[in-house]
Design an enzyme around this catalytic site. Structure first.
Site, PDB file in Angstrom:
ATOM      1  N   ASP A 294     -29.470  32.886 -28.899  1.00 48.95           N
ATOM      2  CA  ASP A 294     -27.833  32.719 -28.881  1.00 48.95           C
ATOM      3  C   ASP A 294     -27.375  32.315 -27.524  1.00 48.95           C
ATOM      4  O   ASP A 294     -28.042  32.113 -26.343  1.00 48.95           O
ATOM      5  CB  ASP A 294     -27.202  33.845 -29.445  1.00 48.95           C
ATOM      6  CG  ASP A 294     -27.756  35.150 -28.917  1.00 48.95           C
ATOM      7  OD1 ASP A 294     -28.085  35.077 -27.571  1.00 48.95           O
ATOM      8  OD2 ASP A 294     -28.096  36.337 -29.490  1.00 48.95           O
TER       9      ASP A 294
ATOM     10  N   ASP B  47     -24.256  32.929 -24.699  1.00 45.25           N
ATOM     11  CA  ASP B  47     -23.365  33.975 -24.084  1.00 45.25           C
ATOM     12  C   ASP B  47     -22.614  33.219 -22.861  1.00 45.25           C
ATOM     13  O   ASP B  47     -23.239  32.352 -22.236  1.00 45.25           O
ATOM     14  CB  ASP B  47     -23.888  35.187 -23.566  1.00 45.25           C
ATOM     15  CG  ASP B  47     -24.497  35.917 -24.524  1.00 45.25           C
ATOM     16  OD1 ASP B  47     -24.312  35.770 -25.847  1.00 45.25           O
ATOM     17  OD2 ASP B  47     -25.637  36.552 -24.248  1.00 45.25           O
TER      18      ASP B  47
ATOM     19  N   ASP C 222     -29.722  42.742 -14.913  1.00 44.96           N
ATOM     20  CA  ASP C 222     -31.226  43.293 -14.564  1.00 44.96           C
ATOM     21  C   ASP C 222     -32.133  42.376 -13.864  1.00 44.96           C
ATOM     22  O   ASP C 222     -32.504  42.886 -12.505  1.00 44.96           O
ATOM     23  CB  ASP C 222     -31.832  44.006 -15.868  1.00 44.96           C
ATOM     24  CG  ASP C 222     -31.853  42.915 -17.021  1.00 44.96           C
ATOM     25  OD1 ASP C 222     -31.557  41.646 -16.849  1.00 44.96           O
ATOM     26  OD2 ASP C 222     -32.284  43.258 -18.094  1.00 44.96           O
TER      27      ASP C 222
END
Ligand code: ATP
Ligand code: MG
Length: 454
Positions: free
Chosen positions: A72, A74, A148
């Protein structure tokens, strides 16, 4: 407390890029704009036209650079949710703690979030350092620092076709290295799920984990226990459905994380044939994931835990318990033991039980029970499961094939198959008419096939 605050501060200093971000042109990052969701491009364009910065971010950029199809898209922007929403016809603000906007285009949703600040050291944490609240807007640079891994902190501007890279993520990606941004131990303490994510990205990209990022994992594995159950379940599921499940599981075992997630897996691996069964199940899951088919979590966990269920079932049956009752008890005890660590959601648990319990009924069927089995909503999944057991040489492959054929047959053909089966089992030539059944075709049948297998 003071020690932690100093460590967080140092971690942020380490995370800060010395000379600002690198800006890489098309020939340096290689992203083919035609593979980018036009809706994500649209969101960036509209935000740009209104004077905001907006980039495609995270997994999509990482995957595009290495030539994988993103799951997907973002978008990250310096516009606030209240500024974003009125710019789109179908957009809604979601989330309470940290709000973001879902911009909807038909089937596709572009998750659009405002740049966020990383941990400041002033945040509320639990006694192990896990961040409980994380909801401040931040600058672009701060947004990169709170992500991260370096490979997950890349921003793609689809208008300039430029990648903005604060942490040498493109180089790490090209060298196939998973490297934590900032001090790894602090970042694992803030959010222990990052340990699972490190393993997942390494397996998915065929990468190695940078030693300082890898080294604390074994020591900190126990922190996983403080993560809320639903998040832990979601990340574990992502790990097992990343297309390289067996690699992930082996790595989990090496780093001691299975002890905190699925200690039963360690027991299964130690048992004769246990690892082989899991390997067969997971290679089927991987094949499905890689060909874009859905995977059912209940089938997956049913397969992972089956060998223990099977072992306990046989033991109870050998002790003289009736076979079905023995299987019910074995299933319940395995689910109970598993739930102490990773809690599998109840709806999946009940599907797992059904898949398991039907295994006893396949082996000892009667005409009546065959028809009843055909009516079970998880029948198709249970037949697929039987195939798996046949592949592992746990049941006769002819039996498994008979049930598969039955599952795939029309109503008339089923009647014929069951008649023939009965003749073979009782010596009777023809099944009495009352045992036959005319059923209305069910719309759901066949549809179950796509989601039943793992
Ligand atoms: P996937 O392909 O599985 O979706 P992803 O990298 O997009 O991988 P998501 O969970 O969708 O993973 O998260 C999107 C982005 O948000 C990540 O790329 C990362 O930048 C950031 N992110 C997600 N989880 C964390 C976390 N636990 N800590 C820090 N940053 C995170
Ligand atoms: Mg993602």
């Amino acid at each position: 407390m003071l020690k932690q605050t100093i460590k967080n501060f140092v971690s942020r200093l380490l995370a800060a890029p010395p000379n600002g971000p690198e800006r890489l042109a098309r020939d340096k990052h290689g992203i083919d704009r035609r593979l980018v969701s036009r809706h994500a491009i649209k969101v960036c364009e509209v935000l740009n036209q209104h004077g905001f910065d907006a980039y495609i971010v995270g997994g999509a950029v990482r995957d595009l650079i290495v030539g994988l199809a993103p799951k997907d898209f973002d978008v990250a922007t310096n516009a606030t949710p209240a500024q974003i929403r009125p710019l789109f016809r179908r957009a809604r603000i979601i989330g309470r703690r940290f709000q973001l906007v879902h911009v909807v285009f038909g089937q596709e949703v572009i998750e659009t979030s405002t740049f966020r600040a990383p941990s400041s050291g002033n945040q509320e944490t639990d006694e192990h350092g896990r961040i409980l609240r994380d909801n401040e807007f931040g600058t672009h640079e701060e947004d990169a620092a709170r992500r991260d891994f370096t490979i997950n902190a890349l921003y793609y501007d689809p208008i300039k076709e430029e990648v903005i890279d604060f942490h040498q993520g493109v180089a790490d990606l090209k060298n196939r290295v998973v490297r934590m941004i900032g001090d790894p131990e602090t970042r694992y303490r803030e959010d222990p799920v990052r340990m699972l994510r490190a393993l997942r990205f390494a397996a998915k990209l065929g990468a190695r984990i940078d030693p300082p990022t890898e080294q604390p994992i074994t020591r900190l594995a126990g922190l996983i226990e403080h993560v809320p159950a639903s998040r832990l379940f979601d990340e574990t599921l992502k790990l097992l459905t990343c297309g390289h499940a067996m690699d992930c599981l082996r790595q989990l075992r090496r780093s001691g994380l299975t002890q905190n997630l699925m200690p039963l897996i360690d027991r299964i691996f130690e048992e004769q044939g246990g690892e082989d069964f899991v390997e067969i199940a997971l290679s089927r899951t991987d094949a499905r994931v890689r060909s874009g088919k859905p995977v059912s979590p209940s089938f997956l966990f049913a397969a992972l835990l089956w060998r223990l269920v099977h072992q306990r079932w046989q033991a109870l049956a050998n002790d003289g318990l009736q076979r079905t009752e023995a299987l019910i008890q074995a299933a319940d005890s395995v689910i109970d033991d598993q739930t102490h660590k990773l809690a599998i959601q109840r709806r999946y648990q009940s599907d797992m039980r059904e898949i398991w319990l039907m295994q006893a009924r396949f082996e000892r069927a009667t005409v009546r029970s065959i028809w009843r089995l055909l009516d079970q909503p998880r029948f198709r999944a249970a037949v697929d499961f039987l195939q798996l057991r046949a592949e592992a040489r746990e049941v006769d492959s002819v039996l498994a094939q008979w049930w598969m054929d039955l599952a795939n047959s029309s109503e008339d053909r089923r009647n014929q198959m069951i008649d023939t089966w009965q003749a073979g089992h009782t010596g009777a030539r023809n099944a009495p008419a009352w045992r036959r059944r005319k059923r209305r075709p069910r719309a759901a049948e066949g549809a179950g096939q796509s989601e039943s297998q793992a």
